[in-house]
Design an enzyme around this catalytic site. Structure first.
Site, PDB file in Angstrom:
ATOM      1  CB  ILE A  44      -0.979  -0.030   1.197  1.00  0.00           C
ATOM      2  CG1 ILE A  44      -1.969   1.135   1.152  1.00  0.00           C
ATOM      3  CG2 ILE A  44      -0.258  -0.062   2.544  1.00  0.00           C
ATOM      4  CD1 ILE A  44      -3.159   0.971   2.120  1.00  0.00           C
ATOM      5  N   PRO A  45       0.763   2.119  -0.996  1.00  0.00           N
ATOM      6  CG  PRO A  45       0.707   2.903  -3.184  1.00  0.00           C
ATOM      7  CD  PRO A  45      -0.011   1.975  -2.241  1.00  0.00           C
ATOM      8  CG  LEU A  47       0.752  10.967  -0.614  1.00  0.00           C
ATOM      9  CD1 LEU A  47       0.255  11.662   0.641  1.00  0.00           C
ATOM     10  CD2 LEU A  47       1.765  11.860  -1.316  1.00  0.00           C
ATOM     11  N   GLY A  48      -1.914   8.532  -0.267  1.00  0.00           N
ATOM     12  CA  GLY A  48      -3.054   8.254  -1.141  1.00  0.00           C
ATOM     13  C   GLY A  48      -3.882   9.498  -1.356  1.00  0.00           C
ATOM     14  N   GLY A  50      -7.718  11.020  -1.211  1.00  0.00           N
ATOM     15  CA  GLY A  50      -9.067  10.791  -0.673  1.00  0.00           C
ATOM     16  C   GLY A  50     -10.135  11.364  -1.580  1.00  0.00           C
ATOM     17  CG  ASP A  75      -9.850   6.008   0.988  1.00  0.00           C
ATOM     18  OD1 ASP A  75      -9.599   4.849   1.384  1.00  0.00           O
ATOM     19  OD2 ASP A  75     -10.798   6.692   1.427  1.00  0.00           O
ATOM     20  CE1 TYR A  80     -16.597   8.535   2.022  1.00  0.00           C
ATOM     21  CE2 TYR A  80     -14.760   8.104   0.559  1.00  0.00           C
ATOM     22  CZ  TYR A  80     -15.285   8.162   1.828  1.00  0.00           C
ATOM     23  OH  TYR A  80     -14.491   7.862   2.914  1.00  0.00           O
ATOM     24  CE  LYS A 109     -12.742   4.212   3.252  1.00  0.00           C
ATOM     25  NZ  LYS A 109     -12.890   5.289   2.255  1.00  0.00           N
ATOM     26  CG  HIS A 142     -17.380   3.438   5.221  1.00  0.00           C
ATOM     27  ND1 HIS A 142     -17.655   4.016   4.012  1.00  0.00           N
ATOM     28  CD2 HIS A 142     -16.757   4.398   5.949  1.00  0.00           C
ATOM     29  CE1 HIS A 142     -17.213   5.267   3.996  1.00  0.00           C
ATOM     30  NE2 HIS A 142     -16.661   5.521   5.162  1.00  0.00           N
TER      31      HIS A 142
END
Ligand SMILES: NC(=O)c1ccc[n+]([C@@H]2O[C@H](COP(=O)([O-])OP(=O)(O)OC[C@H]3O[C@@H](n4cnc5c(N)ncnc54)[C@H](OP(=O)(O)O)[C@@H]3O)[C@@H](O)[C@H]2O)c1
Ligand SMILES: *[C@@H]1O[C@H](CO)[C@@H](O)[C@H](O)[C@H]1NC(C)=O
Ligand SMILES: *[C@@H]1O[C@H](CO)[C@@H](O)[C@H](O)[C@H]1NC(C)=O
Ligand SMILES: *[C@@H]1O[C@H](CO)[C@@H](O)[C@H](O)[C@H]1NC(C)=O
Length: 342
Positions: A44-45, A47-48, A50, A75, A80, A109, A142
């Site tokens: 998993i990097p 820095l992601g 959002g 993400d 959302y 999620k 979530h």
């Protein structure tokens, strides 16, 4: 705490996370025996990008810009309400950056209205369809909260988690994770599963540090992702009485001294603890600025000063009251106060 160094190449800014399912055995070389499997990121990097509150006409443009800037971790979440637009941004960004799906770490999620034995698979299928991808790198529950058809909520996670384990076995997602669990819930889950979560996503920033809680995850080999890493900058949060984190004098002084911006300092602080951070912005300059936190170098003493901001222990995201469920038990401040912000 280790000093964060920018000498690491970008590719090193990832952490290996625990593999349990068959995803760990995907061959990296094309095989003539097995069906062709995509080459994929197994880390998993840190820095992601959002995507909550990325809304309006230019959602795809913002996501595409993030990928062109260099983000390799996106993400997302069904809740959302923007996954189709985010998906278009992903495919556009991949084309413009000359990359393929396998070069990205994509998280989504499962929302509270898809808990239970059968609904998680439908939830994931919808997300995959909307995002326009064949698999996820990570699928989170979530919240440990199930919403009935009538809209009432209850704490439920064991059946849902078992169902998510099957999605892992089917190869629809390479890892499964939880989000917003409290210590009792996580321990109980660990006691009742053969698929421990690979990642726990939770609210973390200099005003809410949860050091002991992070240590628990380290001990159990669970990677932690920090959401709302810029604290109360999210406009949907009740600001409360605290100075906005990005205006905090300790933080702004460090930023000035090191030639970084306040947002970059907050993100480096998060990554220096080994947590991944997933800042959201819908503005090109800020998307770029946040990505360039990878070039912001802080000293050990800066990090120590930032650690002191943890006294605030301020949680911005707490829907306990509105949802009528008791969340974050055992994680509130020393007086045990629930800092609800619903
Ligand atoms: N698992 C969960 O329950 C959960 C809960 C919350 C969040 N999340 C995830 O975590 C992501 C990040 O959290 P968040 O969206 O709550 O908040 P955040 O990333 O901490 O802050 C976002 C806010 O900060 C502003 N901003 C971004 N970069 C900035 C900069 N360099 N300088 C000044 N302001 C800046 C953004 O404004 P503009 O967009 O206008 O630039 C936006 O209003 C979410 O998008 C979501 O993917 C998950
Ligand atoms: C998206 O639109 C908003 C509002 O017009 C603008 O401020 C922002 O810069 C745009 N972002 C991108 C990535 O185009
Ligand atoms: C998990 O199992 C251990 C060992 O059996 C037990 O001591 C602990 O109380 C359990 N925790 C929860 C939350 O069920
Ligand atoms: C930060 O401080 C400046 C000046 O001190 C003020 O103008 C600005 O409104 C503040 N911003 C926030 C988000 O509080």
């Amino acid at each position: 705490m280790k000093t964060f160094t920018t000498l690491l190449p970008l590719a090193a800014l990832t952490v290996a996370i625990k593999h349990d399912g068959p995803a760990a055995q995907i061959p990296l070389e094309p095989s003539t025996v097995l069906p062709a499997e995509p080459l994929t990121l197994d880390k998993i990097p840190l820095l992601g990008y959002g995507t909550w509150n990325v809304n309006g006409d230019n959602v795809s443009e913002a996501v595409s810009w993030a990928i062109q800037t260099g983000y390799r971790h996106i993400d997302c979440a069904a809740a959302y309400g923007n996954e189709a637009k985010v998906g278009r941004g992903i495919s556009d960004g991949l084309i413009k950056a000359g990359l393929t799906r396998e070069d990205l770490w994509i998280t989504s999620k499962l929302w509270n209205d898809h808990h239970g034995t059968n609904a998680p698979e439908r939830g994931l299928e919808t997300t995959l369809h909307n995002l326009g991808v064949g698999y996820l790198d990570l699928y989170h529950m979530h919240w440990p909260v199930s919403q009935s058809i009538l809209g009432s909520n209850s704490i439920e996670y064991r059946d849902t988690w078992s169902a998510m384990g099957l999605l892992l076995e089917k190869g629809l997602t390479r890892h499964i994770g939880v989000s917003n669990f409290d210590p009792e819930q996580l321990k109980d889950l660990l006691n009742h599963t053969s698929h421990p979560p690979s990642v726990h996503q939770m609210e973390l920033h200099p005003y809410l540090q949860q050091e002991d809680w992070i240590k628990f995850h380290e001990k159990h080999g669970i990677h932690v992702t920090a959401y709302s890493p810029l604290a109360g900058s999210n406009p949907t949060y009740d600001k409360g009485e605290l100075t906005q984190l990005l205006n905090n004098t300790v933080l702004t002084k460090i930023a000035h001294k090191r030639g970084c911006t306040p947002a970059q300092v907050s993100l480096v602080w998060g990554m220096s603890r080994g947590t991944s951070v997933i800042p959201k912005s819908q503005h090109k300059e800020r998307i770029t600025e946040n990505f360039h936190s990878l070039k912001c170098e802080l000293k050990e003493k800066d990090l120590k000063k930032l650690d002191k901001l943890g006294k605030a222990h301020h949680r911005y995201n707490n829907p306990s009251e509105g949802w009528k469920v008791d969340l974050y038990k055992g994680l509130e401040d020393s007086e045990g106060k629930h800092k609800s912000r619903s």
